[in-house]
Design a protein around this motif. Structure first.
Motif, short mmCIF file in Angstrom:
data_model
loop_
_atom_site.label_atom_id
_atom_site.label_comp_id
_atom_site.label_asym_id
_atom_site.label_seq_id
_atom_site.Cartn_x
_atom_site.Cartn_y
_atom_site.Cartn_z
N GLY A 57 -9.21 -5.38 11.51
CA GLY A 57 -9.19 -5.48 9.94
C GLY A 57 -8.89 -3.98 9.42
N VAL A 126 -1.99 -0.33 15.78
CA VAL A 126 -0.89 -0.89 15.90
C VAL A 126 0.08 -0.24 17.17
CG1 VAL A 126 1.60 -0.76 14.92
CG2 VAL A 126 -0.52 -0.90 13.51
N ILE A 144 4.75 4.73 8.65
CA ILE A 144 4.79 6.00 8.61
C ILE A 144 4.79 6.71 7.08
CG2 ILE A 144 5.78 8.13 9.57
CD1 ILE A 144 6.49 6.34 12.17
N VAL A 221 3.59 -0.31 -0.26
CA VAL A 221 2.39 -1.35 0.38
C VAL A 221 3.10 -2.85 0.16
CG1 VAL A 221 0.25 -2.38 -0.16
CG2 VAL A 221 0.55 0.34 0.22
N HIS A 224 5.57 -3.39 2.65
CA HIS A 224 4.82 -3.36 3.96
C HIS A 224 4.35 -4.73 4.45
CE1 HIS A 224 2.94 -1.36 7.56
NE2 HIS A 224 1.93 -1.75 7.14
N LEU A 225 3.66 -5.22 3.40
CA LEU A 225 2.93 -6.69 3.57
C LEU A 225 4.06 -7.66 3.74
CD1 LEU A 225 -0.23 -5.94 1.03
CD2 LEU A 225 0.03 -5.74 3.49
N GLY A 233 4.22 -12.85 10.80
CA GLY A 233 2.95 -12.68 10.84
C GLY A 233 2.81 -11.67 12.06
C1 HEM Z 1 -1.94 2.61 3.18
C2 HEM Z 1 -1.67 2.27 4.42
C3 HEM Z 1 -1.46 1.06 5.32
C4 HEM Z 1 -1.97 -0.27 4.69
C5 HEM Z 1 -2.57 -0.79 3.26
C6 HEM Z 1 -1.63 -1.20 5.60
C7 HEM Z 1 -1.70 -2.60 5.58
C8 HEM Z 1 -1.48 -3.31 6.62
C9 HEM Z 1 -2.08 -4.61 6.75
C10 HEM Z 1 -2.93 -5.26 5.66
C11 HEM Z 1 -1.44 -5.20 7.83
C12 HEM Z 1 -1.90 -6.63 8.34
C13 HEM Z 1 -2.78 -6.71 9.61
C14 HEM Z 1 -3.95 -5.84 9.81
O1 HEM Z 1 -4.53 -5.95 8.78
O2 HEM Z 1 -3.77 -4.73 10.75
C15 HEM Z 1 -0.78 -4.50 8.47
C16 HEM Z 1 0.09 -4.43 9.66
C17 HEM Z 1 1.20 -3.46 10.17
N1 HEM Z 1 1.03 -2.03 9.76
FE1 HEM Z 1 0.03 -1.44 8.25
N2 HEM Z 1 -0.93 -0.45 6.87
C18 HEM Z 1 -0.83 0.83 6.38
C19 HEM Z 1 -0.18 1.73 6.90
C20 HEM Z 1 0.36 1.64 8.46
C21 HEM Z 1 0.59 2.80 9.30
C22 HEM Z 1 0.37 4.26 9.20
C23 HEM Z 1 1.50 2.03 10.08
C24 HEM Z 1 2.20 2.73 11.44
C25 HEM Z 1 2.81 3.83 11.44
C26 HEM Z 1 1.49 0.77 10.12
C27 HEM Z 1 2.30 0.02 10.71
C28 HEM Z 1 2.03 -1.51 10.57
C29 HEM Z 1 2.81 -2.62 11.45
C30 HEM Z 1 3.68 -2.33 12.48
C31 HEM Z 1 1.90 -4.01 11.09
C32 HEM Z 1 2.16 -4.99 11.92
C33 HEM Z 1 1.15 -5.21 13.04
C34 HEM Z 1 1.17 -6.55 13.99
O3 HEM Z 1 2.12 -7.38 13.84
O4 HEM Z 1 0.27 -6.47 14.65
N3 HEM Z 1 0.94 0.37 8.78
N4 HEM Z 1 -0.74 -3.23 7.67
#
Ligand code: HEM
Length: 422
Positions: A57, A126, A144, A221, A224-225, A233
């Motif tokens: 989470g 991740v 990043i 964000v 990203h989502l 997914g």
């Molecule tokens: C403000 C910062 C961030 C927010 C709010 C955010 C939010 C999320 C959320 C809600 C997901 C869905 C799955 C989960 O809850 O883990 C997700 C997945 C993911 N995030 Fe982030 N994230 C952030 C920062 C990052 C960072 C710093 C990285 C890596 C450098 C990253 C890379 C990824 C990747 C690659 C996925 C897909 C993961 C998968 O398919 O298992 N995110 N992120």
């Protein structure tokens, strides 16, 4: 409940909530698709998504913390004035005069620290699940950018209370920037709007903190989502990229018509899915997400009620604390800078960010994605863990083992009182 049922059935209720509380599978799917907040998630998700161990989470917690920061930040803006002769008084007012001001400020401060921590943990998750691999390379890059934005937001917010901690932490941070080759001094000037921290720096940090960086954050964000959804997914072990390459449009089931979108590579990820592994997002996923939201709010509230955010003496440019320390997430960097300003303050972070950016394009092996600590990724995991340990050790040294003049201290041998400089 009765009142809700009445509202749901009323003309107004039906105009707002087209579906109401879903009672059939069709309505469960419709609830997800027709709601602005829920439509970012598919009507059905893989069972793995529901398991806490899949993501812990962490991404969602980061998102909730961002939400808490936005709400409390807006409330703080009603009182805060970004002027060097008023900012500190505004903090005092928030502490002693404004109703619930203290708790709101505490919530903002603790949520900010927690967000830096949880974004870092999310990045590690991740990495260790290899979820940056194809087709999620771009989302890793967006991540990043989010990580850097989070640091930027936290750093710019640090100055606003205009106390000694704020003033000197930002002075240290800006001095690190000045070590950059060629443009270092100009960069420092650009950040501070002058040669030292003053009114120009305060208004710059304020504008960045409440408008520029939050706007960028909101945009990134959203991207990203949206990408999490479009990339099929969360990463699943069975979706190896080699398997994807072989998905052939010719061999798609013919009892269904496919739109252009469905034939793109991202949606072809859906093809390998087994319907028996899928559950309706409503209520299974949505309820878990709501539960997590309540837990995050409860923890932040708990911290805010029992621990006050620090507020030292008003900023004083001629009384530097000794040592003047950067915020905790830059302490590892400050420790490195104490050995070599250029190598520690410029080369090390530049190499680190470049390595993170290039990672998904260098590590192209499809195996091991979607599984924690996959054996096939032993080398990558070991290298990452070594860097992680070094970062943690440097941060711990900078936090507790460094005293006046950045000399070594034993935290258990003397009280951690900060001595005033000469
Ligand atoms: C403000 C910062 C961030 C927010 C709010 C955010 C939010 C999320 C959320 C809600 C997901 C869905 C799955 C989960 O809850 O883990 C997700 C997945 C993911 N995030 Fe982030 N994230 C952030 C920062 C990052 C960072 C710093 C990285 C890596 C450098 C990253 C890379 C990824 C990747 C690659 C996925 C897909 C993961 C998968 O398919 O298992 N995110 N992120």
């Amino acid at each position: 409940m009765k009142a809700w049922k009445w509202f749901e059935g009323s003309r107004v209720g039906r105009s707002v909530f087209r579906v109401g509380i879903p009672r059939s599978n069709l309505e469960r799917a419709q609830a997800m698709v027709s709601s602005f907040l829920l439509h970012v998630q598919p009507a059905k998700v893989n069972r793995r998504t529901l398991r806490p161990a899949t993501t812990l989470g962490l991404g969602l917690i980061s998102l909730y913390l961002l939400g808490i920061l936005t709400v409390t930040g807006i409330l703080l803006m009603f009182y805060y004035v970004p002027a060097t002769d008023r900012a500190y008084d505004a903090m005092k007012d928030l502490q002693y005069v404004v109703s619930a001001g203290l708790v709101i400020r505490n919530m903002h401060r603790w949520a900010a620290h927690l967000m830096v921590l949880f974004v870092m943990l999310h990045l590690c998750r991740v990495f260790y699940t290899g979820a940056y691999k194809r087709p999620r390379e771009f989302n890793w890059l967006v991540g990043i950018a989010l990580f850097l934005l989070t640091l930027g937001l936290s750093f710019t917010g640090y100055l606003l209370p205009w106390d000694q901690l704020a003033f000197w932490a930002i002075t240290v941070g800006a001095n690190i920037a000045a070590y950059a080759p060629v443009v270092g001094p100009e960069l420092k000037f650009l950040i501070l709007g002058g040669n030292s921290v003053g009114q120009e720096a305060l208004i710059r940090f304020y504008t960045l903190h409440v408008i520029v960086l939050p706007a960028l954050m909101a945009f990134m964000v959203s991207v990203h989502l949206w990408r999490v959804r479009k990339d099929g997914g969360l990463a699943r072990p069975e979706e190896g990229a080699d398997r994807l390459e072989r998905i052939d449009v010719e061999h798609l089931p013919t009892n269904k018509s496919y739109g252009l979108m469905e034939l793109t590579r991202s949606t072809s990820l859906q093809v390998g899915k087994n319907p028996e592994d899928e559950v309706f997002s409503w209520p299974h996923l949505v309820f878990r997400e709501m539960l997590l939201l309540l837990a995050v709010i409860a923890v932040v509230l708990f911290l805010a009620v029992f621990w006050n955010a620090p507020l030292e003496e008003v900023a004083n440019a001629i009384h530097p604390p000794n040592p003047a320390k950067a915020p905790w997430y830059f302490l590892g960097l400050q420790e490195l800078v104490s050995y070599s300003a250029f190598w520690g303050g410029v080369v090390a972070p530049a190499v680190l960010v470049t390595a993170l950016v290039m990672l998904p394009y260098l590590d192209r092996q499809a195996v091991g994605a979607g599984r924690w600590f996959a054996r096939e990724r032993r080398l990558a995991n070991t290298v990452f863990t070594i860097f992680l340990i070094i970062a943690v050790v440097l941060t711990v040294i900078g936090s507790v083992f460094r005293g006046p003049n950045w000399g070594w201290v034993k935290p258990w041998a003397q009280p951690p009182a900060v001595t005033e400089g000469h």
